[in-house]
Write a protein that holds these residues in place. Structure first.
Motif, PDB file in Angstrom:
ATOM      1  N   VAL A   8      24.619 -15.598  35.349  1.00 15.67           N
ATOM      2  CA  VAL A   8      24.071 -15.035  36.580  1.00 15.67           C
ATOM      3  C   VAL A   8      22.563 -14.884  36.389  1.00 15.67           C
ATOM      4  CG1 VAL A   8      24.070 -13.073  38.166  1.00 15.67           C
ATOM      5  CG2 VAL A   8      26.207 -13.822  37.097  1.00 15.67           C
ATOM      6  N   ILE A   9      21.791 -15.563  37.223  1.00 18.00           N
ATOM      7  CA  ILE A   9      20.330 -15.498  37.136  1.00 18.00           C
ATOM      8  C   ILE A   9      19.811 -14.664  38.302  1.00 18.00           C
ATOM      9  CG2 ILE A   9      18.182 -16.825  37.168  1.00 18.00           C
ATOM     10  CD1 ILE A   9      19.693 -19.145  35.927  1.00 18.00           C
ATOM     11  N   LEU A  10      19.049 -13.620  37.974  1.00 20.22           N
ATOM     12  CA  LEU A  10      18.470 -12.742  38.985  1.00 20.22           C
ATOM     13  C   LEU A  10      17.136 -13.334  39.424  1.00 20.22           C
ATOM     14  CD1 LEU A  10      19.217  -9.316  37.249  1.00 20.22           C
ATOM     15  CD2 LEU A  10      20.633 -10.569  38.882  1.00 20.22           C
ATOM     16  N   ALA A  11      17.107 -13.887  40.625  1.00 23.15           N
ATOM     17  CA  ALA A  11      15.927 -14.616  41.101  1.00 23.15           C
ATOM     18  C   ALA A  11      15.456 -14.092  42.449  1.00 23.15           C
ATOM     19  CB  ALA A  11      16.236 -16.112  41.197  1.00 23.15           C
ATOM     20  N   GLY A  12      15.673 -12.809  42.697  1.00 17.06           N
ATOM     21  CA  GLY A  12      15.331 -12.252  43.997  1.00 17.06           C
ATOM     22  C   GLY A  12      14.133 -11.343  44.002  1.00 17.06           C
ATOM     23  N   GLY A  13      13.376 -11.327  42.901  1.00 16.10           N
ATOM     24  CA  GLY A  13      12.250 -10.400  42.802  1.00 16.10           C
ATOM     25  C   GLY A  13      11.164 -10.675  43.826  1.00 16.10           C
ATOM     26  N   ARG A  14      10.595  -9.595  44.370  1.00 18.78           N
ATOM     27  CA  ARG A  14       9.552  -9.726  45.376  1.00 18.78           C
ATOM     28  C   ARG A  14       8.257 -10.255  44.773  1.00 18.78           C
ATOM     29  NH1 ARG A  14       8.969  -6.920  50.323  1.00 18.78           N
ATOM     30  NH2 ARG A  14      10.658  -5.519  49.740  1.00 18.78           N
ATOM     31  N   GLY A  15       7.947  -9.879  43.510  1.00 19.97           N
ATOM     32  CA  GLY A  15       6.726 -10.366  42.860  1.00 19.97           C
ATOM     33  C   GLY A  15       5.460  -9.884  43.538  1.00 19.97           C
ATOM     34  N   ASN A  97      21.756  -2.632  52.968  1.00 17.97           N
ATOM     35  CA  ASN A  97      20.415  -2.663  52.399  1.00 17.97           C
ATOM     36  C   ASN A  97      20.252  -3.838  51.435  1.00 17.97           C
ATOM     37  OD1 ASN A  97      22.261  -0.499  51.048  1.00 17.97           O
ATOM     38  ND2 ASN A  97      20.986  -1.279  49.368  1.00 17.97           N
ATOM     39  N   TRP A  98      18.957  -4.109  51.071  1.00 18.43           N
ATOM     40  CA  TRP A  98      18.655  -5.068  50.023  1.00 18.43           C
ATOM     41  C   TRP A  98      19.178  -4.535  48.690  1.00 18.43           C
ATOM     42  CZ3 TRP A  98      17.049  -9.681  51.490  1.00 18.43           C
ATOM     43  CH2 TRP A  98      16.259  -9.826  52.615  1.00 18.43           C
ATOM     44  N   TYR A  99      19.161  -5.399  47.682  1.00 21.97           N
ATOM     45  CA  TYR A  99      19.539  -4.947  46.351  1.00 21.97           C
ATOM     46  C   TYR A  99      18.609  -3.809  45.917  1.00 21.97           C
ATOM     47  CZ  TYR A  99      21.883  -9.519  46.198  1.00 21.97           C
ATOM     48  OH  TYR A  99      22.650 -10.623  46.468  1.00 21.97           O
ATOM     49  N   THR A 100      19.179  -2.759  45.369  1.00 23.52           N
ATOM     50  CA  THR A 100      18.374  -1.610  44.957  1.00 23.52           C
ATOM     51  C   THR A 100      18.040  -1.625  43.475  1.00 23.52           C
ATOM     52  OG1 THR A 100      20.399  -0.296  44.669  1.00 23.52           O
ATOM     53  CG2 THR A 100      19.291  -0.163  46.807  1.00 23.52           C
ATOM     54  N   GLY A 101      18.583  -2.531  42.712  1.00 23.43           N
ATOM     55  CA  GLY A 101      18.299  -2.638  41.283  1.00 23.43           C
ATOM     56  C   GLY A 101      19.022  -3.840  40.717  1.00 23.43           C
ATOM     57  N   THR A 102      18.762  -4.152  39.458  1.00 25.76           N
ATOM     58  CA  THR A 102      19.374  -5.342  38.852  1.00 25.76           C
ATOM     59  C   THR A 102      20.895  -5.225  38.795  1.00 25.76           C
ATOM     60  OG1 THR A 102      18.990  -4.363  36.663  1.00 25.76           O
ATOM     61  CG2 THR A 102      17.340  -5.926  37.487  1.00 25.76           C
ATOM     62  N   HIS A 223      20.703   2.127  39.735  1.00 25.76           N
ATOM     63  CA  HIS A 223      21.553   0.931  39.722  1.00 25.76           C
ATOM     64  C   HIS A 223      20.849  -0.222  39.009  1.00 25.76           C
ATOM     65  CE1 HIS A 223      23.966   3.295  42.416  1.00 25.76           C
ATOM     66  NE2 HIS A 223      23.012   3.306  43.329  1.00 25.76           N
ATOM     67  N   ASP A 224      20.353   0.105  37.818  1.00 26.34           N
ATOM     68  CA  ASP A 224      19.549  -0.829  37.035  1.00 26.34           C
ATOM     69  C   ASP A 224      20.149  -0.935  35.632  1.00 26.34           C
ATOM     70  OD1 ASP A 224      16.683  -2.219  36.968  1.00 26.34           O
ATOM     71  OD2 ASP A 224      16.970  -1.175  35.070  1.00 26.34           O
TER      72      ASP A 224
END
Length: 418
Positions: A8-15, A97-102, A223-224
């Motif tokens: 699972v690759i977390l690729a949703g960061g706002r940056g 809501n959007w994801y709140t943490g990893t 939730h991280d």
């Protein structure tokens, strides 16, 4: 071993710290090194490690990333053999809501993970530059019968304050975890070395489901993984640290978080040295990317008898396919595909994304230019920070200038080309 493992690759960061480069794209989709995107490094690591079951979780401004995956990566995976790379947008199965943490990002996709029935789940960030074979880490995880294994990077004391710091015994069993501590605790074998979490985790799948479901019920949790899941598991479960094994094959381990404009610029400039810190020419561990169907780069003007000041030349630079240096000079820079440098222009210590055009007699120094921007003739950027700010450009504290995609710059028609 890899067939019963899901990545699972977390690729949703706002940056947000990389703006304006992330104004129209997610951080993992930001170009790097001319030809690549940041996400290409973790995906190349997966492919080189034999990991061919991948869920890529996206969120903010995912269009560019989705297109890149379709162009560059789909052909490496064969559905008929059970291989896949699936881009998964937010499902909002449990909340609006959007994801709140990893951890929440993984929890909201728990059904997609369970459907694959993995024995172990490898969780990776999509926004770091490094080379790593994940297979030895997975072998260690199973040999120790671990519930969680954390990828760990050796860092100095000053660096440790920016990471989650792991305290482990000599058998690598994790005893404690500090999130960005002011007074980090060193390793037991060397008081000058600290073990930092790389954001690389391997979970026993059943244990992961239980932890995510428990964490989802805690209202005051972030939730991280680094702040909640890992610290909460250390006392009662088998949590281990796995020291980073670098496939870059240099004296010092190479791992970069290009989370700011200055860090991104420095990591890119690493590539142009005679002996670069990051080796992109290693056939043993190739970094794959989308290869656009463009002609080779071309350097024109400079034959015998021509004016000495009108010469197409690039020194200490990376120049991608389709680029034309037409009587201009490029030094210590990275030019993406389709870039054009017109006559008498000078580009120094710059990063130019795809299809940028620099007009005649323009001068650029320490400038990052996003895709498709056209620099007018006789324009000077990077020499006067106040003037650059007045024109609406982003200027960092170190003096780097960033010109965003879509900025209103146009060529005068009579001097548009060489």
């Amino acid at each position: 071993m890899m067939r019963d493992t899901l990545t699972v690759i977390l690729a949703g960061g706002r940056g947000s710290r990389l703006e304006p480069l992330t104004r129209d794209r997610a951080k993992p989709a930001v170009p790097f090194g001319g030809l690549y995107r940041i996400v290409d490094f973790v995906l190349s690591n997966c492919l080189n490690s034999g990991m061919r079951n991948i869920l890529l979780l996206t969120q903010y401004k995912a269009g560019s990333l989705d297109r890149h995956i379709n162009l560059a990566w789909r052909n490496y995976f064969c559905r008929e053999l059970g291989e896949f790379i699936d881009v998964v947008p937010p499902q909002q199965r449990f909340a609006d809501n959007w994801y709140t943490g990893t951890a929440d990002a993984v929890y909201q996709n728990i059904y997609a993970i369970e459907r694959e029935q993995p024995r172990d789940v490898v969780i990776l960030g999509g926004d770091h530059i490094y080379k790593m074979n994940y297979k030895p880490m997975l072998e260690f995880h199973r040999r120790m019968d671990a519930d969680i294994t954390i990828g760990a990077l050796r860092v100095t004391r000053s660096e440790a304050k920016e990471f989650g710091v792991i305290q482990a015994d000599l058998d690598h069993r994790v005893l404690g975890f500090q999130e960005k501590p002011e007074d980090p605790i060193p390793t037991p074998e060397d008081p000058d070395v600290y073990m930092a979490s790389m954001g690389i985790y391997i979970f026993n799948a059943r244990f992961l489901y239980e932890q995510l479901c428990d964490d989802a019920t805690i209202e005051d949790s972030d939730h991280d993984f680094g702040k909640n899941i890992i610290p909460g598991a250390i006392d009662d479960y088998k949590v281990y640290a796995f020291p980073f094994l670098d496939e870059n094959r240099k004296r010092d381990a190479y791992w970069r978080d290009v989370g700011t404009i200055d860090a991104y610029f420095e990591a890119t400039m690493d590539l142009i040295g005679v002996d670069p810190l990051l080796n992109l020419y290693d056939e043993h561990w190739p970094i794959r990317a989308f290869q656009p169907q463009l002609p080779p780069p071309k350097f024109v003007f400079g034959s015998e008898g021509g004016p000495a000041t009108r010469r197409g030349v690039a020194l200490d630079s990376l120049v991608c396919q389709g680029a034309i240096i037409s009587g201009g000079t490029v030094a210590r820079s990275v030019l993406g595909p389709g870039v054009r440098i017109n006559s008498y222009a000078r580009v120094e210590d710059c990063i130019l994304f795809d299809d940028v055009e620099v007009g005649r007699r323009s001068r650029l120094r320490r400038v990052i230019v996003d895709k498709g921007v056209r620099i007018p003739a006789e324009t000077e950027i990077g020499y006067d920070p106040e003037a650059d700010r007045a024109r609406g450009f982003t200027v960092t504290e170190s003096g780097l200038v960033v010109i965003a995609r879509g900025d209103e710059l146009s060529f005068a028609p009579e001097v548009a080309r060489s």
